[in-house]
Design a protein around this motif. Structure first.
Motif, PDB file in Angstrom:
ATOM      1  N   UNK A 108       0.842  -1.208   0.000  1.00 58.88           N
ATOM      2  CA  UNK A 108       0.000   0.000   0.000  1.00 58.88           C
ATOM      3  C   UNK A 108       0.874   1.252   0.000  1.00 58.88           C
ATOM      4  N   UNK A 109       0.393   2.273  -0.680  1.00 58.15           N
ATOM      5  CA  UNK A 109       1.023   3.590  -0.652  1.00 58.15           C
ATOM      6  C   UNK A 109      -0.011   4.562  -0.098  1.00 58.15           C
ATOM      7  N   UNK A 110       0.155   5.019   1.144  1.00 57.37           N
ATOM      8  CA  UNK A 110      -0.856   5.890   1.772  1.00 57.37           C
ATOM      9  C   UNK A 110      -1.087   7.204   1.040  1.00 57.37           C
ATOM     10  N   UNK A 111      -0.203   7.549   0.109  1.00 59.61           N
ATOM     11  CA  UNK A 111      -0.381   8.810  -0.622  1.00 59.61           C
ATOM     12  C   UNK A 111      -1.308   8.661  -1.815  1.00 59.61           C
ATOM     13  N   UNK A 112      -1.627   7.427  -2.186  1.00 63.80           N
ATOM     14  CA  UNK A 112      -2.436   7.180  -3.382  1.00 63.80           C
ATOM     15  C   UNK A 112      -3.885   6.940  -2.971  1.00 63.80           C
ATOM     16  N   UNK A 113      -4.834   7.767  -3.469  1.00 65.99           N
ATOM     17  CA  UNK A 113      -6.253   7.573  -3.131  1.00 65.99           C
ATOM     18  C   UNK A 113      -6.747   6.221  -3.644  1.00 65.99           C
ATOM     19  N   UNK A 114      -7.703   5.662  -2.932  1.00 70.68           N
ATOM     20  CA  UNK A 114      -8.303   4.383  -3.301  1.00 70.68           C
ATOM     21  C   UNK A 114      -9.772   4.618  -3.628  1.00 70.68           C
ATOM     22  N   UNK A 115     -10.157   4.274  -4.866  1.00 74.08           N
ATOM     23  CA  UNK A 115     -11.535   4.441  -5.325  1.00 74.08           C
ATOM     24  C   UNK A 115     -12.021   5.879  -5.121  1.00 74.08           C
ATOM     25  N   UNK A 116     -11.133   6.819  -5.386  1.00 72.59           N
ATOM     26  CA  UNK A 116     -11.510   8.224  -5.293  1.00 72.59           C
ATOM     27  C   UNK A 116     -11.545   8.775  -3.881  1.00 72.59           C
ATOM     28  N   UNK A 117     -11.220   7.946  -2.906  1.00 69.80           N
ATOM     29  CA  UNK A 117     -11.225   8.400  -1.514  1.00 69.80           C
ATOM     30  C   UNK A 117      -9.801   8.384  -0.967  1.00 69.80           C
ATOM     31  N   UNK A 118      -9.592   9.190   0.043  1.00 74.04           N
ATOM     32  CA  UNK A 118      -8.276   9.244   0.673  1.00 74.04           C
ATOM     33  C   UNK A 118      -7.944   7.901   1.309  1.00 74.04           C
ATOM     34  N   UNK A 119      -6.700   7.445   1.098  1.00 76.47           N
ATOM     35  CA  UNK A 119      -6.284   6.143   1.641  1.00 76.47           C
ATOM     36  C   UNK A 119      -6.339   6.157   3.161  1.00 76.47           C
ATOM     37  N   UNK A 120      -6.709   5.013   3.738  1.00 76.98           N
ATOM     38  CA  UNK A 120      -6.791   4.925   5.192  1.00 76.98           C
ATOM     39  C   UNK A 120      -5.399   4.893   5.802  1.00 76.98           C
ATOM     40  N   UNK A 121      -5.244   5.298   7.053  1.00 73.05           N
ATOM     41  CA  UNK A 121      -3.930   5.284   7.716  1.00 73.05           C
ATOM     42  C   UNK A 121      -3.334   3.878   7.746  1.00 73.05           C
ATOM     43  N   UNK A 122      -2.000   3.834   7.782  1.00 78.65           N
ATOM     44  CA  UNK A 122      -1.308   2.546   7.750  1.00 78.65           C
ATOM     45  C   UNK A 122      -1.689   1.674   8.929  1.00 78.65           C
ATOM     46  N   UNK A 123      -1.812   2.258  10.115  1.00 76.20           N
ATOM     47  CA  UNK A 123      -2.143   1.444  11.284  1.00 76.20           C
ATOM     48  C   UNK A 123      -3.536   0.844  11.180  1.00 76.20           C
ATOM     49  N   UNK A 124      -4.457   1.573  10.544  1.00 76.67           N
ATOM     50  CA  UNK A 124      -5.810   1.043  10.347  1.00 76.67           C
ATOM     51  C   UNK A 124      -5.771  -0.123   9.359  1.00 76.67           C
ATOM     52  N   UNK A 125      -5.005   0.039   8.281  1.00 76.02           N
ATOM     53  CA  UNK A 125      -4.867  -1.038   7.293  1.00 76.02           C
ATOM     54  C   UNK A 125      -4.231  -2.270   7.921  1.00 76.02           C
ATOM     55  N   UNK A 126      -3.207  -2.067   8.735  1.00 75.35           N
ATOM     56  CA  UNK A 126      -2.526  -3.191   9.384  1.00 75.35           C
ATOM     57  C   UNK A 126      -3.466  -3.938  10.313  1.00 75.35           C
ATOM     58  N   UNK A 127      -4.285  -3.200  11.053  1.00 76.95           N
ATOM     59  CA  UNK A 127      -5.233  -3.833  11.963  1.00 76.95           C
ATOM     60  C   UNK A 127      -6.303  -4.592  11.185  1.00 76.95           C
TER      61      UNK A 127
END
Length: 460
Positions: free
Chosen positions: A180-199
């Motif tokens: 994941x690259x937190x700087x790249x939007x996903x489906x037009x929305x801001x990417x979620x924080x890394x800790x949220x993705x990890x959890x």
């Protein structure tokens, strides 16, 4: 991963080894007793006081022999072990070798020790040992656990390189769940924080592997991952600790400048030198009976000298003459130095055998005794190749921080190299040894080398 004397090794493998050893011992003893009772004559009571020492000795022989056979069959590589569960071919080979070796040993034991085995004890022990191993192997996931989940922060060349390294060298202990690259939007929305993705993905490891750190606003998220109990590493640190190699592409000079492990005390240098002399002397004594036979075979097979000497690069870039038994024709390099090839037609008939079994390298023990080499270290290369590789591979000169060796970490972890790309991959293992080398690691490398010699691996 556990760390002992600077060296990282797998806690999963250690768990499997201990549990399997206990299972083999218990099942073997039960099998011996059961088979002995079944085959005992009717209305006869076995003299357990006299037979129990023999049964215990048989069990104590089965455990290390069976586990060493499993090791020879690569069944402590978790990926190979998982693949073999369906076929069981490697396990059956290991069981067959173990039974034969233990049988021969127990035939010789009564001539030395006053022990006796009741009829059927060897058969019962073999069946019990196999059953104990099958029970452990059938529940492999329960014993070693599922692969650790790894979240890689980044989606560029470095991130994909780490993912490939995990796939190729992780031995089924790790699973990449996302890049994941937190700087790249996903489906037009801001990417979620890394800790949220990890959890959300249940990642146990989070690896920072972004190529470009401009706009990297996820450091606080990585800190939250660390505080939540997840292991957070940079790409180089993860590869060093988990894959036991240091990727050249991720390496910075400062990584070695500030590495305390590179500071080697005088006492440690002397200890390694004494270790080298003892091991080289032991190898020379053990190999002495074969040296004369090899010498006669070489002279009968082809014309030319018995020994072959070649200039190699050693400690601090100084050159020395390396000695080997001649395994090629005398005109092998009439057109200049070239990499050795698979099925090289320059190799003689005897040379092919002594190269496969590493017998051609026995004269190098004299280089070790003279101090030009260590028993364990990076493979010594020729000056012409070193000059070329230093131009094409960053940090290649760091190999010269330690003496070259007769065997080494790169030699047992990577197949024989004959290209610049192979040299780059082997350098990553050499750098791990340069940074984390110790007598403990040296002894482990020598143990692994025995398997490579017995199975004729890694030679051309």
């Amino acid at each position: 991963m556990l760390r002992v004397f600077h060296h990282y090794f797998s806690s999963r493998k250690l768990t499997l080894f201990i549990i399997e050893g206990a299972a083999i011992a218990l099942a073997c003893l039960l099998g011996e007793v059961a088979c002995a009772r079944v085959l005992a004559p009717a209305d006869t009571h076995l003299p357990w006081a006299q037979t129990m020492p023999g049964l215990l000795l048989l069990g104590a022989t089965f455990v290390p022999t069976f586990q060493f056979s499993l090791y020879l069959m690569d069944l402590y590589d978790l990926r190979v072990a998982a693949e073999d569960r369906g076929r069981g071919s490697r396990l059956l080979k290991a069981a067959g070798v173990t039974t034969a070796v233990v049988g021969l040993l127990m035939l010789a034991v009564p001539a030395v020790l006053p022990v006796r085995l009741p009829p059927g004890a060897l058969l019962g022990g073999a069946v019990g040992a196999l059953v104990g191993t099958l029970l452990v192997r059938s529940s492999l996931r329960a014993v070693v656990g599922v692969p650790s989940r790894v979240l890689i922060v980044g989606d560029g060349l470095k991130a994909h390189a780490v993912a490939n390294a995990i796939e190729q060298g992780g031995e089924d202990s790790f699973q990449v769940v996302a890049l994941v690259d937190p700087r790249v939007p996903v489906a037009g929305r801001e990417a979620e924080p890394v800790d949220v993705t990890a959890a959300r993905l249940g990642a146990e490891y989070v690896v920072q592997a972004a190529d470009d750190m401009r706009g990297a606003n996820w450091m606080e998220a990585l800190l939250r991952c660390r505080l939540a109990g997840r292991r957070v590493y940079e790409a180089a640190g993860f590869c060093e600790r988990v894959l036991r190699r240091i990727p050249v592409a991720h390496l910075r000079t400062s990584d070695f400048v500030f590495a305390d492990e590179l500071t080697v005390s005088r006492g440690r240098r002397w200890a390694k030198r004494v270790f080298d002399i003892l091991v080289a002397s032991a190898l020379l004594l053990c190999a002495a009976p074969f040296v004369l036979l090899v010498a006669v075979a070489i002279k009968l097979d082809s014309k030319g000298p018995l020994f072959y000497r070649q200039e190699r690069v050693g400690l601090s870039g100084k050159t020395y003459w390396l000695w080997k038994f001649r395994s090629m024709r005398t005109d092998a390099e009439k057109d200049g130095a070239v990499w050795a090839r698979a099925n090289d037609d320059r190799v003689t008939r005897v040379g092919r055998f002594i190269r496969k079994t590493r017998i051609d390298e026995i004269p190098q023990v004299f280089n070790v005794l003279m101090g030009d080499m260590s028993f364990v270290g990076p493979r010594p290369e020729r000056p012409i190749f070193v000059e070329q590789l230093k131009k094409e591979i960053p940090f290649y000169g760091l190999r010269e921080a330690v003496k070259p060796g007769l065997t080494g970490w790169a030699q047992i972890r990577y197949p024989y190299g004959a290209s610049v790309e192979d040299a780059r991959n082997k350098l990553e293992f050499d750098l791990y040894y340069v940074k984390n080398g110790s007598l403990f690691l040296d002894m482990g490398i020598i143990f692994h080398t025995v398997r490579h010699v017995l199975l004729a691996r890694g030679a051309r």
